[in-house]
Write a protein that holds these residues in place. Structure first.
Motif, PDB file in Angstrom:
ATOM      1  N   GLU A  47       0.824  -1.203   0.000  1.00 35.52           N
ATOM      2  CA  GLU A  47       0.000   0.000   0.000  1.00 35.52           C
ATOM      3  C   GLU A  47       0.865   1.263   0.000  1.00 35.52           C
ATOM      4  OE1 GLU A  47      -4.347  -0.840   1.743  1.00 35.52           O
ATOM      5  OE2 GLU A  47      -2.794  -0.818   3.291  1.00 35.52           O
TER       6      GLU A  47
ATOM      7  N   ARG B  62      -5.764  10.844  -6.108  1.00 37.85           N
ATOM      8  CA  ARG B  62      -4.475  10.146  -6.222  1.00 37.85           C
ATOM      9  C   ARG B  62      -3.427  11.019  -6.897  1.00 37.85           C
ATOM     10  NH1 ARG B  62      -8.056   5.764  -7.255  1.00 37.85           N
ATOM     11  NH2 ARG B  62      -7.875   6.025  -9.501  1.00 37.85           N
TER      12      ARG B  62
ATOM     13  N   PHE C  83      -3.793   7.972   6.744  1.00 38.93           N
ATOM     14  CA  PHE C  83      -4.661   7.727   5.602  1.00 38.93           C
ATOM     15  C   PHE C  83      -6.020   7.239   6.097  1.00 38.93           C
ATOM     16  CE2 PHE C  83      -0.791   6.732   2.851  1.00 38.93           C
ATOM     17  CZ  PHE C  83      -0.993   7.779   1.960  1.00 38.93           C
TER      18      PHE C  83
ATOM     19  N   TYR D 195      -9.500   5.267   4.389  1.00 37.30           N
ATOM     20  CA  TYR D 195      -9.911   4.511   3.204  1.00 37.30           C
ATOM     21  C   TYR D 195     -11.383   4.156   3.328  1.00 37.30           C
ATOM     22  CZ  TYR D 195      -9.301   0.552   6.395  1.00 37.30           C
ATOM     23  OH  TYR D 195      -9.390  -0.295   7.476  1.00 37.30           O
TER      24      TYR D 195
ATOM     25  N   ARG E 296     -10.981  -0.635  -0.082  1.00 41.62           N
ATOM     26  CA  ARG E 296      -9.605  -0.400   0.337  1.00 41.62           C
ATOM     27  C   ARG E 296      -8.612  -0.787  -0.753  1.00 41.62           C
ATOM     28  NH1 ARG E 296      -6.518  -1.598   6.150  1.00 41.62           N
ATOM     29  NH2 ARG E 296      -4.503  -0.799   5.450  1.00 41.62           N
TER      30      ARG E 296
ATOM     31  N   GLY F  16      -7.074   1.962  -2.708  1.00 43.13           N
ATOM     32  CA  GLY F  16      -6.148   2.882  -2.064  1.00 43.13           C
ATOM     33  C   GLY F  16      -6.869   3.857  -1.154  1.00 43.13           C
ATOM     34  N   PRO F  17      -6.137   4.779  -0.543  1.00 47.09           N
ATOM     35  CA  PRO F  17      -6.732   5.730   0.395  1.00 47.09           C
ATOM     36  C   PRO F  17      -7.617   6.738  -0.318  1.00 47.09           C
ATOM     37  CG  PRO F  17      -4.452   6.305  -0.015  1.00 47.09           C
ATOM     38  CD  PRO F  17      -4.687   4.985  -0.700  1.00 47.09           C
ATOM     39  N   THR F  18      -8.541   7.321   0.449  1.00 43.37           N
ATOM     40  CA  THR F  18      -9.411   8.372  -0.080  1.00 43.37           C
ATOM     41  C   THR F  18      -9.285   9.673   0.713  1.00 43.37           C
ATOM     42  OG1 THR F  18     -11.198   7.382   1.207  1.00 43.37           O
ATOM     43  CG2 THR F  18     -11.121   6.871  -1.144  1.00 43.37           C
TER      44      THR F  18
ATOM     45  N   TRP G 221      -3.480   4.004   9.255  1.00 46.33           N
ATOM     46  CA  TRP G 221      -4.581   3.713   8.332  1.00 46.33           C
ATOM     47  C   TRP G 221      -5.843   3.465   9.136  1.00 46.33           C
ATOM     48  CZ3 TRP G 221      -4.465   2.740   2.822  1.00 46.33           C
ATOM     49  CH2 TRP G 221      -3.217   2.996   2.238  1.00 46.33           C
TER      50      TRP G 221
END
Length: 377
Positions: free
Chosen positions: A26, A194, A211, A213, A218, A221-223, A320
């Motif tokens: 990740e 991104r 991060f 998500y 997930r 990737g992260p939001t 995370w």
């Protein structure tokens, strides 16, 4: 997404600032070789139609006026730092972009060469004007003088149960406007998360503290990313810039440090007495740990008083956590729809349709469904 047992066992964040760390492969939360490393968020620029009204709110919120002309208002805090806000007169209220501070003029020139831009004089220093992948104008400056600090009250001494320090002295918090000390952070929304994230990490050398998500997505990737300046072994604010994926692009809120909880609370009482509208608070955040209180200014821009935020050095890796409305605070009143920006209306519908119709962004039906689920209140 199921987390393999082996991945869970290798979590390096258990017992630290976040219960979860990254899974294998990740996002690392930092660029391998950034162009520069910004050292601070300098100021924010706004356009507003009524500078007299803007100044009244600014004083009630706790800013000091640094400079005022018929077409420009510059606001500062008590710390010896660059002024927090520059407000220019214009027809429509809008956010006009942030200014970051580089360590040196040489860094500004290096960034300009990387971006294919020209440096410009700025006060006694140099600046470069850039645009991030979301279309947000971003200025970077260096070589500017800081004004001297202003007088302010000391933080109030507290009596913990086991080690009291205040004897024969009652506690009396001033019931007045809070005194803003400095600009703390900016929060942005973008449909191109991104790409914008990669840009801030590479161009300005920001590093991610946390991060968020979407639980069901997930693997995409992260939001949301809470980014801090990389000052090496010197502790920096948990986030200088926070940014999240959403159907709109632009300003969400900005945050300003005050000295303690009493300044947050008494400052909020003063704002309420002047007829301003609280958005959400008082509470304590999870990511960043700040004691917070959110308000709308007369142009409906959201601003935050905060105290007691986290400071991280560069050794700490990103935490995370799943994005959720209930995960925004450790304690406090339930989060409001106003804070989340989820109040139904024609503007929201227009933004959703526009985002879905733009194939260059990261918004699709699955993302909108997951965002709506995460932010449900």
């Amino acid at each position: 997404m199921d987390v393999p047992a082996a991945a869970a066992r290798t979590d390096v964040h258990h017992g630290l600032h976040s219960e979860l760390g990254a899974l294998r492969g990740e996002h690392p939360g930092r660029a391998r070789n950034p162009v520069i490393k910004a050292v601070a968020l300098g100021w924010l620029e706004f356009v507003k139609p009524d500078l007299d009204r803007a100044e009244r709110f600014a004083r009630d919120f706790g800013f000091a006026v640094h400079e005022r002309t018929p077409d420009r208002l510059t606001l500062r805090g008590t710390f010896s730092a660059l002024p927090c806000l520059v407000i220019r007169r214009g027809r429509d209220a809008r956010f006009a972009g942030p200014t970051f501070v580089a360590e040196s003029v040489a860094d500004v020139r290096r960034l300009a060469r990387w971006a294919g831009a020209n440096t410009l004089p700025c006060g006694g220093g140099q600046a470069v004007q850039l645009t991030d992948p979301s279309g947000m104008p971003v200025r970077v400056v260096a070589g500017l003088d800081r004004p001297p600090a202003l007088a302010e009250r000391d933080p109030l001494e507290l009596n913990p149960g086991t080690k009291p320090v205040r004897i024969n002295t009652p506690q009396r918090a001033p019931r007045a406007a809070a005194q803003v000390q400095r600009l703390g952070h900016l929060v942005l929304e973008t449909t191109k998360f991104r790409r914008a994230l990669a840009w801030y990490l590479e161009a300005l050398g920001l590093i991610v503290s946390d991060f968020l998500y979407l639980d069901d997505l997930r693997d995409r990737g992260p939001t949301m990313a809470f980014m801090r300046c990389d000052l090496g072994s010197v502790p920096a604010d948990h986030h200088t810039l926070a940014m999240h994926l959403g159907p709109r692009t632009g300003y969400v809120h900005s945050a300003y440090q005050v000295t303690d909880l009493d300044a947050v609370a008494a400052g909020g009482e003063h704002l309420a007495e002047q007829g301003y509208r609280r958005v959400w608070g008082i509470g304590r955040h999870i990511q960043g740990s700040q004691i917070f209180d959110y308000w709308r200014d007369p142009d409906r821009m959201m601003v935050e008083h905060y105290a007691d935020g986290d400071l991280f050095d560069s050794s700490l890796e990103p935490g995370w956590a799943p994005m959720s409305a209930g995960g925004l605070a450790q304690w406090g009143p339930p989060v409001s729809r106003d804070f989340l920006g989820s109040t139904p209306g024609p503007g929201m519908v227009t933004a959703l349709l526009k985002a879905l119709g733009d194939k260059t962004n990261e918004i699709d039906k699955d993302t909108l469904t997951a965002l709506a689920k995460a932010m449900a209140v």
